[in-house]
Design a protein around this motif. Structure first.
Motif, short mmCIF file in Angstrom:
data_model
loop_
_atom_site.label_atom_id
_atom_site.label_comp_id
_atom_site.label_asym_id
_atom_site.label_seq_id
_atom_site.Cartn_x
_atom_site.Cartn_y
_atom_site.Cartn_z
N UNK A 1 0.84 -1.21 0.00
CA UNK A 1 0.00 0.00 0.00
C UNK A 1 0.87 1.26 0.00
N UNK A 2 1.84 1.33 0.88
CA UNK A 2 2.69 2.52 0.98
C UNK A 2 3.47 2.74 -0.32
N UNK A 3 4.03 1.66 -0.87
CA UNK A 3 4.78 1.77 -2.12
C UNK A 3 3.89 2.17 -3.31
N UNK A 4 2.60 1.88 -3.21
CA UNK A 4 1.70 2.24 -4.32
C UNK A 4 1.03 3.59 -4.10
N UNK A 5 1.42 4.29 -3.06
CA UNK A 5 0.79 5.57 -2.71
C UNK A 5 1.80 6.72 -2.74
N UNK A 6 1.28 7.91 -2.86
CA UNK A 6 2.03 9.16 -2.62
C UNK A 6 3.29 9.31 -3.45
N UNK A 7 3.30 8.81 -4.65
CA UNK A 7 4.44 9.02 -5.54
C UNK A 7 5.61 8.08 -5.30
#
Length: 141
Positions: A117-123
């Protein structure tokens, strides 16, 4: 007899059309999407207080996860941070942080989900983290 033949032809044509309309999505793509959704729920429970809903962190306290050079440079290091916690100075996006993050006590699947999730978010760089990747880092410092 003519009705049976026409019905059979209609079924064959309909079946053929339906088979052409079926999506050709790979199973791994579907799993990655599901993992990111599960990861968002985990993030909302365990990470959001420090790293914030937008991944920007809290200035001078907790580093950002958004467009994070620290995160994007080394997925294994990111996995170990979630598994083992982190204390001491780090530099993220050119800014120094010196705070502590405790081990989150998550399963391999949960770590994979939240990091996906983090790697697929916020650039970030869209890395897909698997439970096998997490398991390989568990116990390493």
């Amino acid at each position: 007899m003519k009705k049976i033949v026409l019905s059979a032809i209609a079924l064959i044509v309909t079946g053929t059309l339906i088979s052409f309309k079926l999506p050709t999505t790979k199973t791994s793509e579907v799993v990655a999407f599901q993992d990111a959704n599960k990861g968002k729920a985990i993030y909302s429970k365990t990470c959001i207080a420090c790293h914030q809903a937008n991944g920007q962190g809290i200035p001078n306290a907790f580093p950002p996860l958004a467009k994070s050079d620290y995160l994007n440079k080394d997925v294994n290091r990111a996995i170990k941070v979630v598994l083992n916690g982190l204390s001491g100075p780090v530099t993220v996006n050119g800014k120094k942080f010196n705070s502590a993050m405790t081990s989150q006590g998550l399963s391999d699947q949960q770590v994979a989900d939240v990091l996906t999730y983090v790697y697929s978010s916020w650039g970030n760089n869209n890395t897909k983290v698997t439970p096998a990747m997490v398991k390989a880092q568990r116990g390493k410092k």
